[in-house]
Design a protein around this motif. Structure first.
Motif, PDB file in Angstrom:
ATOM      1  N   HIS A 246      14.805 -14.371 -16.107  1.00 40.30           N
ATOM      2  CA  HIS A 246      13.745 -13.671 -16.829  1.00 40.30           C
ATOM      3  C   HIS A 246      12.475 -13.626 -15.987  1.00 40.30           C
ATOM      4  N   LEU A 247      12.154 -14.737 -15.326  1.00 43.01           N
ATOM      5  CA  LEU A 247      10.976 -14.785 -14.460  1.00 43.01           C
ATOM      6  C   LEU A 247      11.089 -13.751 -13.346  1.00 43.01           C
ATOM      7  N   ALA A 248      12.282 -13.628 -12.752  1.00 40.89           N
ATOM      8  CA  ALA A 248      12.484 -12.659 -11.676  1.00 40.89           C
ATOM      9  C   ALA A 248      12.234 -11.236 -12.159  1.00 40.89           C
ATOM     10  N   ALA A 249      12.684 -10.949 -13.373  1.00 40.34           N
ATOM     11  CA  ALA A 249      12.459  -9.611 -13.932  1.00 40.34           C
ATOM     12  C   ALA A 249      10.972  -9.373 -14.182  1.00 40.34           C
ATOM     13  N   LEU A 250      10.288 -10.368 -14.715  1.00 46.42           N
ATOM     14  CA  LEU A 250       8.851 -10.236 -14.968  1.00 46.42           C
ATOM     15  C   LEU A 250       8.072 -10.062 -13.662  1.00 46.42           C
ATOM     16  N   GLY A 278      21.018  -8.547 -10.170  1.00 43.73           N
ATOM     17  CA  GLY A 278      20.278  -7.861  -9.131  1.00 43.73           C
ATOM     18  C   GLY A 278      19.029  -8.593  -8.695  1.00 43.73           C
ATOM     19  N   VAL A 279      18.979  -9.908  -8.897  1.00 44.91           N
ATOM     20  CA  VAL A 279      17.821 -10.727  -8.519  1.00 44.91           C
ATOM     21  C   VAL A 279      17.962 -11.123  -7.045  1.00 44.91           C
ATOM     22  N   THR A 280      16.922 -10.828  -6.251  1.00 43.66           N
ATOM     23  CA  THR A 280      16.987 -11.081  -4.813  1.00 43.66           C
ATOM     24  C   THR A 280      15.963 -12.109  -4.339  1.00 43.66           C
TER      25      THR A 280
END
Length: 408
Positions: A246-250, A278-280
């Motif tokens: 969730h943090l990566a999306a934010l 899709g988190v990089t």
């Protein structure tokens, strides 16, 4: 309702796994449902629902069945039979059932079971099916609010999804799961409530990383950290990493996230989930000692401490945990929480922010830990805000979160 012997046998076996072998209910149910390919959707639903319902109301059902301890197979059959009798009355879905004429049920006296069931409803710890010590602890810490929250925690858990905003939006997710069977959630912008049970994990939306299963209350924690693209973030008790994702999306996949835990298989699962999402910008790190933490002193802009806790805020989802939780575990976990808060907080840069979070209803694990921290480290830290979700008020799981800032 016709009751099939094979399904009841599966429920009995599941309960024995949970209460005799001390296995987790969700793992037991998952394994059971895979054990017979001939079971259809209704069969699977019967098994899962009856196991979870009996576990949730274990003390009340034992009282109705007039059994103090349940260890032998015939006793488990009596427990299941007692629940089958009282379930329609308890869930307000009709008159009591008639049991099949099976040998296991031949000594049942339905009238006595229903009479004891009604007696049990007059005693809170029995009616709400909670151990004595936990009822006393909850009442001591929460007062009259305890009974209200207990009632809410004994309701079936709603199913929430979190839209992965790296790939989609909450509104688009509704279309993926039939809009009329879904709803958006006020105050939780990425959350989607699923009103009709569906196979989420088998869906293309899940496999493609468009959604994660995450309670709406849990979805409030990552935004509470006040992240933005480009920051360095540490999720120091990441587990399998729902909040890291969730943090990566934010952060729009910009910056860096270091997800840490003391259990390597959880971090391995997190990397797999990150790839699907899709988190990089995410890396993982196994914590082997406090020395690993001290090496990272003053290196991060944001720190999330979603600490281990009693889990009393998520009893809707894990009803078996209230029977496995012991007083000494609670006292020990409070010490663990304090060690994490007082030690891991050193990783935050001056001017940086930290969220301390629990999935517990108890102030001793939550507000009081933060109060102690600010009292002892007030020269270096200040409390900016705190928030609590209430199962009774919000319908979410019970979470506590506090936002603190390290002074410049």
């Amino acid at each position: 309702m016709k009751i099939h012997r094979g399904l009841v046998t599966a429920v009995v076996e599941g309960l024995q796994q949970i209460f005799i072998r001390n296995r987790q209910a969700d793992q037991v149910v998952e394994q059971l449902l895979k054990s017979n390919k001939k079971w259809g959707a209704r069969d699977r639903s019967f098994i899962a629902e009856h196991i979870y319902e009996i576990v949730r109301w274990w003390r009340l059902v034992k009282y109705a069945a007039n059994i103090e301890t349940v260890t032998e197979t015939p006793e488990f059959w009596k427990i299941v039979g007692a629940w089958l009798l009282i379930k329609p009355v308890h869930l307000h879905s009709g008159e009591s059932n008639e049991l099949p004429d099976w040998p296991e049920f031949q000594y049942f006296t339905a009238d006595q079971i229903l009479e004891r069931y009604k007696e049990g409803l007059n005693i809170r710890k029995i009616a709400q099916s909670i151990p004595d010590w936990l009822d006393e602890r909850g009442l001591k810490e929460l007062g009259t609010q305890w009974e209200t929250e207990l009632h809410a925690l004994n309701q079936p858990a709603p199913l929430f999804l979190r839209a992965n905003t790296l790939k989609t939006t909450a509104e688009d997710v509704r279309a993926l799961f039939v809009a009329e069977h879904t709803a958006l959630v006020d105050g939780v912008p990425d959350a989607v409530l699923i009103n009709k049970r569906q196979n989420i994990l088998g869906s293309e939306a899940f496999k493609g990383g468009f959604v994660e299963v995450q309670d709406a209350g849990s979805q409030l924690i990552a935004p509470y950290l006040n992240v933005k693209p480009g920051l360095s973030v540490i999720d120091a008790c990441a587990g399998a990493g729902g909040k890291s994702l969730h943090l990566a999306a934010l952060m729009q996949n910009q910056g860096s996230i270091l997800s840490m835990d003391i259990i390597q298989p959880k971090l391995t699962e997190l990397k797999r989930r990150a790839d699907r999402n899709g988190v990089t910008i995410l890396e993982t790190m196994l914590i082997q000692s406090d020395e690993d933490i001290l090496k990272l002193s003053e290196t991060t802009d944001r720190l999330l401490l979603d600490v281990p806790c009693s889990g009393l805020g998520v009893l809707k989802r894990n009803p078996d945990s209230k029977w496995k939780l012991k007083p000494d575990f609670l006292e020990n976990i409070i010490k663990v929480q304090w060690n994490i808060l007082s030690t891991y907080s050193r990783m935050v840069k001056k001017g940086g922010k930290m969220v301390y979070a629990t999935c517990s209803l108890l102030p001793s694990e939550s507000e009081k830990q933060v109060q102690r921290f600010v009292k002892e480290q007030g020269k270096e830290w200040e409390l900016l805000s705190e928030h609590r979700t209430s199962p009774a008020r919000d319908g979410f799981d019970g979470f506590y979160m506090a936002l603190l800032q390290r002074k410049s």
